[in-house]
Structures are given as C-alpha cells and as structure tokens.
Scaffold this active site. Structure first.
Site, mmCIF file in Angstrom:
data_model
loop_
_atom_site.group_PDB
_atom_site.id
_atom_site.type_symbol
_atom_site.label_atom_id
_atom_site.label_comp_id
_atom_site.label_asym_id
_atom_site.label_seq_id
_atom_site.Cartn_x
_atom_site.Cartn_y
_atom_site.Cartn_z
ATOM 1 N N GLN A 54 -7.183 -31.498 -26.205
ATOM 2 C CA GLN A 54 -6.992 -30.340 -25.343
ATOM 3 C C GLN A 54 -8.309 -29.631 -25.054
ATOM 4 O O GLN A 54 -8.527 -29.110 -23.959
ATOM 5 C CB GLN A 54 -5.998 -29.365 -25.972
ATOM 6 C CG GLN A 54 -4.569 -29.831 -25.935
ATOM 7 C CD GLN A 54 -4.114 -30.173 -24.532
ATOM 8 O OE1 GLN A 54 -4.157 -29.343 -23.641
ATOM 9 N NE2 GLN A 54 -3.684 -31.408 -24.328
ATOM 10 N N HIS A 95 30.582 1.363 0.772
ATOM 11 C CA HIS A 95 31.103 0.241 -0.013
ATOM 12 C C HIS A 95 32.596 0.429 -0.278
ATOM 13 O O HIS A 95 33.396 -0.501 -0.147
ATOM 14 C CB HIS A 95 30.358 0.138 -1.350
ATOM 15 C CG HIS A 95 28.988 -0.459 -1.268
ATOM 16 N ND1 HIS A 95 27.973 0.107 -0.537
ATOM 17 C CD2 HIS A 95 28.472 -1.574 -1.853
ATOM 18 C CE1 HIS A 95 26.881 -0.629 -0.670
ATOM 19 N NE2 HIS A 95 27.158 -1.659 -1.460
ATOM 20 N N HIS A 148 -10.376 -30.466 -21.898
ATOM 21 C CA HIS A 148 -9.888 -30.081 -20.581
ATOM 22 C C HIS A 148 -10.809 -29.089 -19.901
ATOM 23 O O HIS A 148 -11.113 -29.196 -18.718
ATOM 24 C CB HIS A 148 -8.512 -29.400 -20.701
ATOM 25 C CG HIS A 148 -7.371 -30.351 -20.599
ATOM 26 N ND1 HIS A 148 -7.252 -31.276 -19.600
ATOM 27 C CD2 HIS A 148 -6.275 -30.500 -21.373
ATOM 28 C CE1 HIS A 148 -6.138 -31.955 -19.772
ATOM 29 N NE2 HIS A 148 -5.534 -31.507 -20.843
ATOM 30 N N ASP A 193 1.317 -35.881 -22.022
ATOM 31 C CA ASP A 193 0.436 -35.804 -20.853
ATOM 32 C C ASP A 193 0.623 -37.001 -19.940
ATOM 33 O O ASP A 193 0.567 -36.874 -18.718
ATOM 34 C CB ASP A 193 -1.032 -35.759 -21.291
ATOM 35 C CG ASP A 193 -1.455 -34.400 -21.806
ATOM 36 O OD1 ASP A 193 -0.692 -33.430 -21.616
ATOM 37 O OD2 ASP A 193 -2.547 -34.308 -22.386
ATOM 38 N N GLU A 220 1.350 -23.283 -25.280
ATOM 39 C CA GLU A 220 1.742 -24.277 -24.277
ATOM 40 C C GLU A 220 2.220 -25.559 -24.956
ATOM 41 O O GLU A 220 3.297 -26.070 -24.666
ATOM 42 C CB GLU A 220 0.537 -24.574 -23.386
ATOM 43 C CG GLU A 220 0.739 -25.705 -22.411
ATOM 44 C CD GLU A 220 -0.563 -26.162 -21.792
ATOM 45 O OE1 GLU A 220 -0.502 -26.981 -20.856
ATOM 46 O OE2 GLU A 220 -1.639 -25.722 -22.236
ATOM 47 N N HIS A 221 1.404 -26.108 -25.836
ATOM 48 C CA HIS A 221 1.757 -27.302 -26.603
ATOM 49 C C HIS A 221 1.848 -26.926 -28.080
ATOM 50 O O HIS A 221 0.923 -26.300 -28.617
ATOM 51 C CB HIS A 221 0.696 -28.396 -26.459
ATOM 52 C CG HIS A 221 0.353 -28.747 -25.049
ATOM 53 N ND1 HIS A 221 -0.783 -28.278 -24.415
ATOM 54 C CD2 HIS A 221 0.996 -29.521 -24.146
ATOM 55 C CE1 HIS A 221 -0.833 -28.759 -23.183
ATOM 56 N NE2 HIS A 221 0.236 -29.516 -22.993
#
Length: 464
Positions: A292, A455, A295, A395, A361-362
């Site tokens: 990771q 209404h 990235h 991934d 996230e992961h």
C-alpha cells in the site's frame, strides 16, 4: 501539471462531508495500551504511537488549491464544449494537437488482439471473477411487492443508463481499475459504459475491451470528469462517474456532483491496517504494508499488534524490504511509511477498538482465530482474513471490488459495487378506496398537526 499526479484506487465517499473533528471520532480504550517507542531505526520503520497520539483524521480528500484549479477547468469545458476540451487536453499533454481524444471500440479490440495470449488470459480471468462476484451482489437485491390498505406498494431495482469509469494513468496505469469499474457497471445492467484514462497504454485499452466498454476517453484529470459529466462529441453525458484518480479528479468529481451527476466517492490516500499477534509472519506483514505504501506518498500503512516483538520484527522487515524495492517505488513507499504508524494494544479487543476508530480502507487480520476476530470488527472498507488473504489479491480481482472508502468513511458506507449503479424506486397503488380510509384519515390528521392544510385537503379528496 494540475491534471496529473496519482493518489489511489480508493476513495472518500461523499462530497457533502467536510473535515472530521476529533469529537466526531471519539472513542475510549484502556490506558494500558500505551507503548514505548520502537527500538528499530532506519528508512521505512514505522513510528510507534500511543493510543492517545493516533490522529483523529488521517486525510482530507479535496485539496482546496486543487479544487479551485479543477473549478476553472470544469467551468471552461462546461462553457466551451469540445473546443475547450481539446484545448485543455492539449495544454496538459493528454493528446497532441489535432489528435483524437477518444478510442473507438475497434481500437480497443485491436489493442486486446495485439497482446500476448498470456496477458489476454490474465485480463479475461480477472474480468470473469469480478463479474461473477458482482452478479452475486446484483442477485441479492430484487423487486419487491407488499400489500397496503386498499392496494399494493413495492420497489423496483434498475440501473442508471450511462456510466463513466475513470482509471488512473501516468506513472502507474491501472487496467485493474478499468476492470473493477466497467465490469461492475455491466453486471449492474448499465446500457452505456465509457472509460476515461490519460495516455492509455495497450493493456489499459485491452482491459476496456474485455470489460465491454463502449468507448474510451483518452483524457485525464478534471477535464475528463467535466467531459463525462457534460457529454461532448461521441462521449455521452453520464448519469454517474466512478473510479479513483488524483486530487484534481477528486476535486472535479466533488464539483460535478453538485450539478446533477452522481459519483461513487471522493479519492483520499490509500490505507491499510493490519491487526497482528505473535502468530503473524513479520515478512508477510511488512510486504503487505509496503504494497500500500508504494501507491502514494500520502498512503497510510498501519500496524496494530498485541505483540511489541512483532512490531520490532515488522519494522526490521520494512527497512530490509524497502531497501530492495526498485525506484521510484522505493522513494514513494519511504515517504508513505513516514505517514504510517504502529500501536501496541494490550489485548485483541483493544486492537479491534483501535481499528474501528480508524475505520481503515483495507483491514487485514493476522491473528489466532482470525475469522472470529474479523467478525468482531465493525468499520472497514474491505476485510482480508488470515495470512493467505492478501490485500493485493483484492486489488487484482479475486472478486470483491478494490474501490473502497477511506478517511474513516467506512463508518457509514461501503465500496464500489453493483449497488452504486442501481436505483431503488418505490411505488404504491390504491385499488379499493373503502379499504384505504384509515390511512386517509391518519394523513389528514397528521397534515394538520404539521400545519400543512393543503396536504390535509388533498388527502380529504380521497375520503369516501
């Protein structure tokens, strides 16, 4: 160039949410978990934080400067149409002067046909696995009907008509993101699917063919998002734009989401959190953290462990493995490791509480009874249970989608799926007026309690 740069394949979800305050992420853990600092030093070693030192907010997805730059690009293309698109794409070197800004289906097919058979096989197999999982998701939600007083009510589930799928290009082209987004849109039943990616290489174009894209926009950045949102030339106006991108893509998505185009999420830096105990393999944990970290310089590798010895061993692995990484991956991962950290937890339950507070996230679980531990975790984008369930397998298309929420937004949302492309619409029908009178009378009464006389009178028209 404001149209370039790479953040992550993952994403913060909704533009209506601003920065989170520490109050919004309050939590409580045993003070016993405060560790001493790691003894391992060197490039790549994670700093060790006490629980109290963990940042309350790891990232803010929309950079203010990028937002203003993206706004200028989006406004220009909105006003100037195709000519503005061509000028902007040429300025940022997406295309050369006079070069086409789209690829036709025939060009995408030619790219696939020109690949070696083994590469064709990889793309085809990954697409099949993604599509299979997406089809299972699609089957989990269906049209429904139930009786109501005097008639029936129900829901219908139907896809949007047109989707734009963005995939990063540049330094690290991501054909996997083409497959993740476009295959999922097709599984949802979307009729028109277009892919956008700057400087698409042959594999990226081939991936678009395998995913059955109707065409490809050879443009990136805010200009691509503006084009997909507006519809220019052969590129259709898209109902929704999905997929990861750099900070200008993210900023542009936040802008078009305010003017009638749906988006999946807003991209923030990638995150991985590993919960490990003394049974975890340090080399494997280190490799997953670096996967990771490479990235983006803003990525967040995080280790939470009940074992200080594991943290020491993982830090040693990070130093060793980072030194052996090729450039420029090594330099990127080095900066990302400076953003990451490790935490010593006094128990597995405290480790789970740390993870839930971050909502990564992961989330990887490398402990005894890993599935049991994983099922206790409440907040994450994607869960990877056990040593062999590597996040990188997610991934690259084992099935579930790799476009996932970051920046703590996993507390209230999930990642990209067929549901992203679906609309759930409700309907009702009254066939027997006499059987609906109790509902009508309650509606009249409630409308008057709210002071909405119009209404009430509209409901009274339905009295017998």
């Amino acid at each position: 160039e404001v149209s370039k740069g790479y953040w992550t394949r993952s994403s913060f979800y909704s533009s209506r949410h601003g920065p989170r305050s520490s109050a919004s992420t309050s939590w409580s853990l045993s003070s016993r978990a405060s560790p001493q600092g790691s003894m391992v030093k060197g490039i790549g070693a994670l700093r060790t934080l006490s629980i109290e030192e963990i940042p309350s907010d790891c990232s803010e997805p929309v950079d203010p400067k990028a937002l203003e730059q993206a706004r200028a690009i989006v406004d220009s293309i909105r006003k100037g149409g195709e000519e503005a698109l061509k000028a902007t794409a040429t300025k940022f070197k997406d295309i050369k002067e006079g070069e086409a800004y789209t690829c036709t289906p025939a060009e995408l097919k030619a790219a696939f046909d020109g690949l070696p058979k083994d590469q064709q096989g990889v793309l085809t197999r990954v697409a099949e696995r993604i599509s299979k999982f997406a089809a299972a998701q699609r089957g989990s939600i269906k049209d429904a009907t139930t009786d109501i007083p005097g008639g029936q009510a129900g829901q219908t589930v139907s896809p949007v008509e047109t989707a734009g799928c963005y995939a990063p290009g540049g330094r690290y082209p991501l054909p996997s993101s083409v497959l993740m987004t476009a295959c999922t849109a097709r599984a949802a039943g979307v009729k028109k699917v277009w892919v956008a990616s700057p400087h698409p290489d042959q594999v990226t174009m081939a991936a678009a063919y395998v995913a059955k894209a109707d065409g490809m926009l050879r443009v990136g950045g805010a200009q691509a998002v503006a084009t997909l949102s507006q519809g220019i030339g052969p590129v259709p106006k898209c109902d929704i734009i999905v997929g990861p991108g750099n900070q200008w893509v993210t900023a542009a998505k936040s802008l078009v989401s305010q003017t009638g185009t749906a988006i999946d999420m807003l991209a923030g830096p990638s995150e991985v959190l590993v919960i490990g105990d003394d049974t975890a393999d340090p080399a494997t944990v280190g490799a997953d953290l670096l996967a990771q970290a490479e990235h983006d310089v803003e990525a967040r590798p995080i280790l939470v462990s009940t074992s200080k010895q594991l943290i020491e061993a993982v830090n040693s692995e990070l130093v060793k493995q980072l030194a052996a990484m090729p450039s420029p991956n090594r330099e990127t991962a080095t900066e990302a490791c400076k953003k990451g950290f490790a935490v010593v937890a006094s128990s597995v339950d405290d480790a789970i509480a740390v993870s839930d507070r971050i909502a990564p996230e992961h989330l990887e679980i490398m402990t005894k009874h890993a599935m049991e531990v994983g099922m206790k975790c409440k907040h994450y984008g994607g869960l990877f249970v056990g040593r062999y369930a590597a996040e990188v397998l997610g991934d690259y298309g084992v099935g579930p989608n790799h476009v996932l929420p970051t920046a703590g937004t996993a507390r209230y949302t999930g990642g990209l799926s067929v549901h992203t492309f679906l609309r759930i619409r409700t309907w009702m029908r009254i066939d027997r007026q006499e059987d609906s009178q109790a509902v009508v009378q309650d509606s009249v009464a409630l409308a008057r309690l709210e002071g909405l006389e119009g209404h009430a009178r509209a409901a009274e028209k339905r009295l017998c």
